[in-house]
Design a protein around this motif. Structure first.
Motif, PDB file in Angstrom:
ATOM      1  N   ARG A 122       0.832  -1.203   0.000  1.00  0.00           N
ATOM      2  CA  ARG A 122       0.000   0.000   0.000  1.00  0.00           C
ATOM      3  C   ARG A 122       0.867   1.253   0.000  1.00  0.00           C
ATOM      4  NH1 ARG A 122      -3.515   0.592   5.182  1.00  0.00           N
ATOM      5  NH2 ARG A 122      -1.493   1.227   5.995  1.00  0.00           N
ATOM      6  N   ASN A 123       1.943   1.225   0.757  1.00  0.00           N
ATOM      7  CA  ASN A 123       2.835   2.382   0.802  1.00  0.00           C
ATOM      8  C   ASN A 123       3.500   2.638  -0.547  1.00  0.00           C
ATOM      9  OD1 ASN A 123       2.215   2.700   3.504  1.00  0.00           O
ATOM     10  ND2 ASN A 123       3.952   1.474   4.215  1.00  0.00           N
ATOM     11  N   ARG A 124       3.829   1.566  -1.259  1.00  0.00           N
ATOM     12  CA  ARG A 124       4.421   1.743  -2.588  1.00  0.00           C
ATOM     13  C   ARG A 124       3.415   2.352  -3.560  1.00  0.00           C
ATOM     14  NH1 ARG A 124       7.846  -2.585  -1.067  1.00  0.00           N
ATOM     15  NH2 ARG A 124       6.444  -4.276  -1.625  1.00  0.00           N
ATOM     16  N   TYR A 125       2.155   1.986  -3.388  1.00  0.00           N
ATOM     17  CA  TYR A 125       1.097   2.579  -4.218  1.00  0.00           C
ATOM     18  C   TYR A 125       0.984   4.082  -3.946  1.00  0.00           C
ATOM     19  CZ  TYR A 125      -3.668   3.846  -5.600  1.00  0.00           C
ATOM     20  OH  TYR A 125      -4.772   4.486  -6.128  1.00  0.00           O
ATOM     21  N   ILE A 126       1.059   4.473  -2.690  1.00  0.00           N
ATOM     22  CA  ILE A 126       1.024   5.898  -2.340  1.00  0.00           C
ATOM     23  C   ILE A 126       2.176   6.631  -3.028  1.00  0.00           C
ATOM     24  CG2 ILE A 126       1.326   7.557  -0.453  1.00  0.00           C
ATOM     25  CD1 ILE A 126      -0.184   5.573   1.353  1.00  0.00           C
ATOM     26  N   GLY A 127       3.352   6.034  -2.992  1.00  0.00           N
ATOM     27  CA  GLY A 127       4.506   6.633  -3.668  1.00  0.00           C
ATOM     28  C   GLY A 127       4.294   6.749  -5.167  1.00  0.00           C
ATOM     29  N   TYR A 128       3.636   5.752  -5.747  1.00  0.00           N
ATOM     30  CA  TYR A 128       3.348   5.784  -7.179  1.00  0.00           C
ATOM     31  C   TYR A 128       2.428   6.950  -7.522  1.00  0.00           C
ATOM     32  CZ  TYR A 128       1.361   4.402 -11.686  1.00  0.00           C
ATOM     33  OH  TYR A 128       0.931   4.390 -12.990  1.00  0.00           O
ATOM     34  N   LEU A 129       1.390   7.140  -6.734  1.00  0.00           N
ATOM     35  CA  LEU A 129       0.468   8.257  -6.982  1.00  0.00           C
ATOM     36  C   LEU A 129       1.205   9.588  -6.914  1.00  0.00           C
ATOM     37  CD1 LEU A 129      -2.737   7.247  -4.964  1.00  0.00           C
ATOM     38  CD2 LEU A 129      -2.453   7.242  -7.444  1.00  0.00           C
TER      39      LEU A 129
END
Length: 450
Positions: A158-165
């Motif tokens: 989930r944290n990597r997804y936040i970074g992607y956004l």
């Protein structure tokens, strides 16, 4: 659509229509099905959930089924549907599961299955799941000894997804006052973090989930709450999400609603100007407003029309190579960045247009005129029987003739509820109301309404 799985997964009231036993069996099947394809390797399946009280119950039941079939279950915990899609396709998972009933009330829940490409599950696999649920296939063997699966905490995904956004944004949001309505749902765990990281002055409402308040008088289905909040704090823009944050409805600085159709126009026009609108087309559904098509025609932008459901929008985009599509309800797909509707991503793309063009959302949205529309949901005994009734169809034909080129009528079955939707667009609301009520009255006379 299948017997249990509609356009957006297996959905219904928790422990009434969708039970823990159903979830366990879905887990059993998926763990076995993808395990067979691994040919000896361990199957890896990632799970996310929204904030409903029953989401924990279904999570544990799915995990029990998956691990009993030999699969490893990776838990993202509370997260958004598009984050599950992102993690599946970037972290080499066999499939993903999102536990959510989207914009439905808290007592409903659902199981959405996402394939290894981050897309909604193929119909052929759904058919096999449903056969297993109905006991029409042989029992699946239980894993034993070292073949039993395990559970892995995977909050890092989930944290990597936040970074992607955050990486998608083209400019800082500094000096922009942004209001967010997180619907007491999945966006509560992500949205503010993204906007804060990009420098916005972020003001958030409905971000205190308690398991029972998801979508309750908040979020994209109760946009009036955000409208008032934007005006109250003098925000530059507001964004409202639904329970699993795959939808986004915006509010301009004056408190006016900017729905999915207007967002598609604003982003589509900008993308064309940037040379980024592949095929010079926007993919819509049959529910999109007349005004969208008139505005696209004026700008020289083509369009496709699909059945209702972001699943069908995405299928069209993949088939024909289109890069922007969505629904009036706020499911918007930017295929360069995602394989599903993503509410937070959509809000970032709207911010991009505002910042790059140095214009307010009200100014950008003023270039499209939306026709008045009335849509009423009619609960019926049998959706197909009500829609296919010859007398009802004759009344729809009469309305179509009366509207001529100045409007339209549309009847369609809900993919998730015992409901037929009656929608009319016309020059004024009075005309819309009159014709919608005409058709509903005929449905009532024919004995279809509950």
């Amino acid at each position: 659509m299948g017997k249990y799985f509609g356009t957006d997964g297996f959905r219904g009231e928790a422990n009434v229509t969708l039970t823990v036993e159903d979830a366990f069996k879905v887990g059993r099947f998926l763990g076995w099905y993808y395990g067979q394809r691994k040919k000896g390797d361990v199957c890896r399946i990632v799970i996310g959930k929204d904030t409903r009280r029953s989401s924990y119950m279904f999570e544990y039941s799915l995990v029990a089924g998956l691990t009993a079939s030999g699969a490893d279950a990776y838990l993202l915990h509370v997260t958004t549907t598009p984050s599950v899609s992102y993690v599946v396709r970037t972290e080499d998972f066999d499939c993903g599961i999102m536990i959510s009933a989207s914009h439905n009330p808290y007592y409903d829940n659902g199981i959405k299955v996402i394939n290894g490409n981050g897309e909604k599950l193929e119909e052929s696999v759904i058919v096999e799941i449903e056969k297993y649920l109905d006991g029409e296939t042989p029992e699946i063997p239980l894993a034993k000894r070292d073949k039993i699966g395990r559970t892995v905490d995977f909050a890092a995904g989930r944290n990597r997804y936040i970074g992607y956004l955050i990486s998608i944004a083209t400019r800082s949001f500094k000096n922009k006052k942004v209001a967010l309505d997180c619907a007491n749902g999945s966006a509560s765990a992500i949205a503010k973090n993204v906007f804060d990281a990009l420098g916005a002055e972020t003001h958030v409402i409905s971000n205190s989930p308690d398991g029972l308040n998801i979508n309750t008088k908040c979020g994209s289905t109760h946009i009036e709450v955000l409208q008032e909040f934007v005006k109250e704090i003098g925000a530059d823009v507001g964004f409202a999400y639904d329970g699993d944050a795959d939808r986004c409805i915006a509010v301009d600085e004056n408190g006016n609603v900017v729905d999915g159709d207007v967002i598609m126009f604003v982003c589509g026009k900008y993308m064309k100007e940037q040379g980024a609108l592949k095929n010079n087309k926007v993919v819509t559904t049959i529910m999109s407003n007349f005004g969208l098509y008139k505005a696209l025609d004026r700008e020289g932008i083509g369009y496709e029309k699909t059945a209702v459901g972001d699943k069908y929008v995405y299928e069209n985009m993949v088939t024909y190579g289109n890069c922007l599509g969505g629904e009036q309800s706020g499911h918007i797909i930017f295929s360069k960045h995602a394989t599903t509707g993503d509410g937070i991503l959509t809000s970032l793309k709207v911010m991009e247009v505002m910042l790059e063009k140095k214009e307010s959302l009200a100014k950008l949205a003023s270039e499209i005129e939306i026709y008045p529309q009335v849509l009423k949901n009619v609960r019926v005994k049998d959706k197909a029987a009500a829609q296919d009734d010859a007398v009802v169809k004759a009344e729809v034909s009469r309305v179509t003739e009366a509207l001529g080129d100045s409007g339209r009528i549309l009847l369609r079955q809900s993919g998730t509820e015992p409901v037929v939707r009656v929608m009319v667009e016309a020059a004024d609301l009075e005309t819309c109301e009159k014709h919608v009520d005409q058709v509903i009255e005929v449905m009532k006379q024919q004995g279809h309404i509950l």
